[in-house]
Design an enzyme around this catalytic site. Structure first.
Site, mmCIF file in Angstrom:
data_model
loop_
_atom_site.group_PDB
_atom_site.id
_atom_site.type_symbol
_atom_site.label_atom_id
_atom_site.label_comp_id
_atom_site.label_asym_id
_atom_site.label_seq_id
_atom_site.Cartn_x
_atom_site.Cartn_y
_atom_site.Cartn_z
ATOM 1 N N SER A 54 49.823 34.902 41.586
ATOM 2 C CA SER A 54 50.426 36.066 40.762
ATOM 3 C C SER A 54 50.463 37.437 41.629
ATOM 4 C CB SER A 54 49.345 36.352 39.546
ATOM 5 O OG SER A 54 50.022 37.537 38.791
ATOM 6 N N HIS A 106 53.866 33.485 41.276
ATOM 7 C CA HIS A 106 53.930 33.710 39.794
ATOM 8 C C HIS A 106 54.291 34.905 39.466
ATOM 9 C CE1 HIS A 106 51.971 32.727 35.951
ATOM 10 N NE2 HIS A 106 51.739 34.055 35.794
ATOM 11 N N ASP A 134 54.600 37.643 36.582
ATOM 12 C CA ASP A 134 54.349 38.151 35.159
ATOM 13 C C ASP A 134 55.212 39.231 34.640
ATOM 14 O OD1 ASP A 134 51.875 36.636 34.769
ATOM 15 O OD2 ASP A 134 51.029 37.706 36.553
ATOM 16 N N MET A 170 55.956 41.617 31.500
ATOM 17 C CA MET A 170 55.448 42.092 30.373
ATOM 18 C C MET A 170 56.351 43.161 29.752
ATOM 19 S SD MET A 170 51.588 42.349 31.606
ATOM 20 C CE MET A 170 50.843 40.953 32.585
ATOM 21 N N HIS A 207 56.228 34.049 34.296
ATOM 22 C CA HIS A 207 55.527 33.956 32.911
ATOM 23 C C HIS A 207 55.999 35.091 32.127
ATOM 24 C CE1 HIS A 207 51.184 34.259 31.307
ATOM 25 N NE2 HIS A 207 52.149 33.910 30.426
ATOM 26 N N MET A 232 55.720 37.247 29.090
ATOM 27 C CA MET A 232 54.733 37.666 28.063
ATOM 28 C C MET A 232 55.450 38.918 27.431
ATOM 29 S SD MET A 232 51.240 37.740 30.203
ATOM 30 C CE MET A 232 52.390 37.785 31.816
ATOM 31 N N MET A 267 46.629 29.555 28.847
ATOM 32 C CA MET A 267 45.979 30.912 29.202
ATOM 33 C C MET A 267 44.546 30.869 29.209
ATOM 34 S SD MET A 267 48.469 33.015 30.075
ATOM 35 C CE MET A 267 47.214 34.505 30.588
ATOM 36 N N GLY A 285 47.945 39.775 29.643
ATOM 37 C CA GLY A 285 48.071 41.247 29.598
ATOM 38 C C GLY A 285 47.801 41.952 30.737
ATOM 39 N N PHE A 286 46.624 41.456 31.306
ATOM 40 C CA PHE A 286 46.148 42.283 32.523
ATOM 41 C C PHE A 286 45.456 41.332 33.513
ATOM 42 C CE2 PHE A 286 45.785 45.037 28.805
ATOM 43 C CZ PHE A 286 46.419 46.039 29.400
ATOM 44 N N GLY A 287 45.466 41.636 34.873
ATOM 45 C CA GLY A 287 44.950 40.704 35.900
ATOM 46 C C GLY A 287 43.552 41.038 35.914
ATOM 47 N N GLY A 288 42.649 40.300 36.691
ATOM 48 C CA GLY A 288 41.106 40.812 36.908
ATOM 49 C C GLY A 288 40.255 40.604 35.868
ATOM 50 N N ASP A 345 45.910 29.980 33.827
ATOM 51 C CA ASP A 345 46.397 31.327 34.369
ATOM 52 C C ASP A 345 45.151 32.434 33.454
ATOM 53 O OD1 ASP A 345 47.600 33.420 35.032
ATOM 54 O OD2 ASP A 345 49.260 33.642 33.817
ATOM 55 N N GLY A 371 41.589 34.754 35.645
ATOM 56 C CA GLY A 371 40.376 34.453 35.968
ATOM 57 C C GLY A 371 40.194 32.975 36.754
ATOM 58 N N GLY A 407 45.455 35.501 40.621
ATOM 59 C CA GLY A 407 46.036 37.133 41.152
ATOM 60 C C GLY A 407 45.124 37.582 42.011
ATOM 61 N N SER A 408 44.030 38.135 41.192
ATOM 62 C CA SER A 408 43.115 38.915 41.879
ATOM 63 C C SER A 408 42.459 38.294 42.979
ATOM 64 C CB SER A 408 42.157 39.833 41.233
ATOM 65 O OG SER A 408 41.792 38.829 40.027
HETATM 66 C C1 DX5 Z 1 47.535 37.933 32.877
HETATM 67 C C2 DX5 Z 1 48.446 37.325 33.590
HETATM 68 C C3 DX5 Z 1 47.970 36.574 34.906
HETATM 69 C C4 DX5 Z 1 47.311 37.593 35.813
HETATM 70 C C5 DX5 Z 1 46.258 36.545 36.416
HETATM 71 O O1 DX5 Z 1 48.082 38.278 31.766
HETATM 72 O O2 DX5 Z 1 49.406 36.158 32.967
HETATM 73 O O3 DX5 Z 1 49.117 35.822 35.574
HETATM 74 O O4 DX5 Z 1 48.126 38.208 37.070
HETATM 75 O O5 DX5 Z 1 45.343 37.424 37.206
HETATM 76 P P1 DX5 Z 1 43.892 37.164 37.590
HETATM 77 O O6 DX5 Z 1 43.780 35.783 38.638
HETATM 78 O O7 DX5 Z 1 43.445 38.400 38.277
HETATM 79 O O8 DX5 Z 1 43.261 36.865 36.346
HETATM 80 ZN ZN ZN Z 2 50.522 34.960 34.268
#
Ligand code: DX5
Ligand code: ZN
Length: 220
Positions: free
Chosen positions: A8, A31, A33, A35, A64, A66, A135, A140-143, A173, A175, A195-196
């Site tokens: 991501s 990927h 995202d 939003m 993806h 959202m 999910m 909503g957020f990475g990390g 998707d 963590g 992602g992270s």
């Molecule tokens: C969260 C996103 C994910 C996110 C994953 O809403 O859909 O794709 O970027 O990031 P990590 O791998 O850091 O959880």
């Molecule tokens: Zn995603």
């Protein structure tokens, strides 16, 4: 289909996305995202930016969405150059019609479930889908921290795929890292968003390769 890794770009440097994508040549997919600040409390980018990104790489894009009203907006992402488009079932008004529209436009149709959304009510939809996204964090957020409570649902989804003999891919998707990917693979996932874990690594491409090896090891 074997194990696939789809990094991501949510945690990449948005000011130079083309270069960021160029840092992960081993990725199977990218990927993206999308939003809208309504379906999730965060705002990223839309089809114009996705189209520019699609032009900057040969790696296929895995969108993806959202967003609210994917029934109206999802087909534009196939037109923008995404080979796979995922909508959330919680937002879709007519998921069967939408999946068919994505396929008719030439994309792979994929449906996402938030952590608290059960898979069983959608059993009969599986033949309409090229991929199911479970999910493993609230979107909503990475990390964010991986939610182990989704693991039984991954197992149940894999059992439903086997029961129906479908070729649907099972994506996770949220963590996903070297610490959590083996659990997901053992439970039956075969497409992994990270992602992270990828973009905070010193060598993002080596991390993609390490994640794939860990998942393959766990599935063997
Ligand atoms: C969260 C996103 C994910 C996110 C994953 O809403 O859909 O794709 O970027 O990031 P990590 O791998 O850091 O959880
Ligand atoms: Zn995603």
């Amino acid at each position: 289909m074997g194990i696939q890794i789809t990094p991501s770009i949510l945690n990449a440097d948005f000011s130079r996305l083309g270069e960021e994508v160029g840092r992960i040549p081993s990725a199977d997919w990218i990927h993206v995202d999308v939003m809208d600040n309504h379906f999730v409390p965060n705002l990223t980018f839309g089809p114009t930016m996705v189209e520019a990104l699609a032009r900057s790489t040969d790696t296929p894009l895995d969108a993806h969405l959202m967003i609210e009203d994917p029934d109206r907006h999802a087909p534009a992402y196939v037109e923008a150059g995404c080979a796979s488009v995922t909508f959330h079932v919680e937002a879709a008004k007519a998921p069967v019609r939408l999946a068919r529209e994505i396929r008719a436009a030439g994309g792979r149709a994929s449906m996402a479930l938030k952590p608290a959304t059960p898979v069983e009510p959608y059993e009969d939809l599986l033949p309409e889908l090229d991929m199911l996204l479970l999910m493993t964090v609230e979107p909503g957020f990475g990390g964010q921290k991986f939610l182990d409570l989704v693991l039984p649902k991954i197992r149940r989804a894999r059992a439903l795929f086997d029961k129906h003999g479908v070729e649907t891919w099972l994506q996770v998707d949220g963590g996903v890292s070297l610490e959590t990917i083996e659990r997901c693979a053992e439970a039956g996932a075969d497409v992994f968003v990270a992602g992270s874990a990828v973009y905070s690594a010193d060598d993002p491409d080596a991390m993609v390769t390490a994640l794939r090896a860990a998942a393959e090891g766990a599935r063997a």
